[in-house]
Design an enzyme around this catalytic site. Structure first.
Site, PDB file in Angstrom:
ATOM      1  N   ARG A 275     105.804   8.394  -8.462  1.00 39.58           N
ATOM      2  CA  ARG A 275     106.457   8.681  -7.182  1.00 39.58           C
ATOM      3  C   ARG A 275     107.807   9.018  -7.494  1.00 39.58           C
ATOM      4  O   ARG A 275     108.611   9.472  -6.792  1.00 39.58           O
ATOM      5  CB  ARG A 275     106.070   7.816  -6.129  1.00 39.58           C
ATOM      6  CG  ARG A 275     104.561   7.820  -5.728  1.00 39.58           C
ATOM      7  CD  ARG A 275     104.341   7.218  -4.443  1.00 39.58           C
ATOM      8  NE  ARG A 275     105.093   7.672  -3.307  1.00 39.58           N
ATOM      9  CZ  ARG A 275     105.176   7.407  -2.100  1.00 39.58           C
ATOM     10  NH1 ARG A 275     104.177   6.081  -1.769  1.00 39.58           N
ATOM     11  NH2 ARG A 275     105.681   7.842  -1.205  1.00 39.58           N
TER      12      ARG A 275
ATOM     13  N   HIS B 118     109.933   1.778   6.028  1.00 30.84           N
ATOM     14  CA  HIS B 118     109.067   1.490   4.996  1.00 30.84           C
ATOM     15  C   HIS B 118     109.426   1.301   3.671  1.00 30.84           C
ATOM     16  O   HIS B 118     108.692   1.528   2.619  1.00 30.84           O
ATOM     17  CB  HIS B 118     107.945   2.673   5.002  1.00 30.84           C
ATOM     18  CG  HIS B 118     107.101   2.936   6.289  1.00 30.84           C
ATOM     19  ND1 HIS B 118     106.604   3.813   6.817  1.00 30.84           N
ATOM     20  CD2 HIS B 118     106.812   1.902   7.396  1.00 30.84           C
ATOM     21  CE1 HIS B 118     105.845   3.681   7.736  1.00 30.84           C
ATOM     22  NE2 HIS B 118     106.234   2.359   8.157  1.00 30.84           N
TER      23      HIS B 118
ATOM     24  N   SER C  39     103.095  12.127  11.964  1.00 26.20           N
ATOM     25  CA  SER C  39     101.905  12.369  12.679  1.00 26.20           C
ATOM     26  C   SER C  39     101.488  11.708  13.765  1.00 26.20           C
ATOM     27  O   SER C  39     100.618  12.030  14.361  1.00 26.20           O
ATOM     28  CB  SER C  39     100.825  11.942  11.497  1.00 26.20           C
ATOM     29  OG  SER C  39     100.940  10.601  11.339  1.00 26.20           O
TER      30      SER C  39
END
Ligand SMILES: [Zn+2]
Length: 234
Positions: free
Chosen positions: A62, A112, A182
């Site tokens: 990542r 996060h 979302s």
């Protein structure tokens, strides 16, 4: 047009959609897969206990993907808005990349965590900048206290960061804007309910969020196309 008056305080929440427009793959959330692992299996305290090398392999991948990405016009539009509103503007992101910072945003709350930071899993040493990759044959890095160095990421089952600071900013806001999120991942999905009835609630993104009902205005489309032209400040 989102009209922002001289007394408005704006709170912006950004989600995976904003990073996705810069080519960063979305892993978090139901159904996310990496090399046949469910994301929960490589992004949780349990995964870290069971196989820290695998966890670092995932986050090294990542880090590489994110370091190749560049901010899009949506990121730049938010940095510009911060510049004109100064302390009447708060930016909270669910994204762990540094694209907001690259675009010039100065006060970003990463609820996060941050992909390019690491911390010790044992001692209270503060999270530190770390752009290294730790993949086999490289071992899991160690802290001077003997603990293991882990990604500074809020994993599944962990409590997001800076929630008190976020709550204060939400309570002061008069305009709440969610971008490319979302509406499924808690606690961020409930931010809009906290301010609803007191602040204008606006959604910007290509898809209808799960908490659509809580927004007074929705702008459908890409953040990179809408944000640069949507704000009108007094
Ligand atoms: Zn330590």
């Amino acid at each position: 047009m989102i009209h922002i008056s001289a007394t408005d305080r704006v709170f912006v929440l950004t989600g995976a959609g904003v990073s996705a427009e810069s080519g960063i793959p979305t892993f978090r959330g139901a159904g996310g897969l990496w090399r046949n692992y469910r994301i929960e299996e490589v992004a949780s305290p349990y995964a870290w206990q069971r196989d820290p090398r695998l966890v670092w392999e995932f986050y090294s991948m990542r880090r590489r993907a994110a370091s190749a990405a560049r901010p899009n016009p949506g990121h730049h539009a938010l940095a510009k808005l911060e510049e004109s509103l100064q302390d009447r503007f708060s930016l909270c992101t669910q994204n762990v990349d540094d694209l907001h910072e690259q675009a010039g945003s100065r006060r970003v709350v990463h609820m996060h965590g941050e992909l390019f930071k690491s911390r010790c899993d044992r001692c209270r040493r503060a999270p530190f900048d770390d752009t290294e990759t730790y993949e086999p044959p490289r071992d899991v890095p160690r802290c001077h206290c003997g603990g293991h160095i882990r990604p500074h990421i809020c994993w599944f089952g962990e409590v997001p960061y800076d929630l008190d600071k976020i709550a204060d900013a939400l309570d002061q806001s008069t305009v709440f804007i969610a971008v490319g999120t979302s509406g499924l991942v808690e606690p961020a999905a409930s931010f809009v309910a906290r301010v609803r009835g007191r602040a204008r609630t606006i959604y910007v993104g290509p898809e209808e969020p799960a908490n659509n009902f809580a927004f007074s205005d929705c702008y459908w489309g890409k953040a990179g196309e809408l944000l640069p032209q949507i704000f009108r400040c007094d």
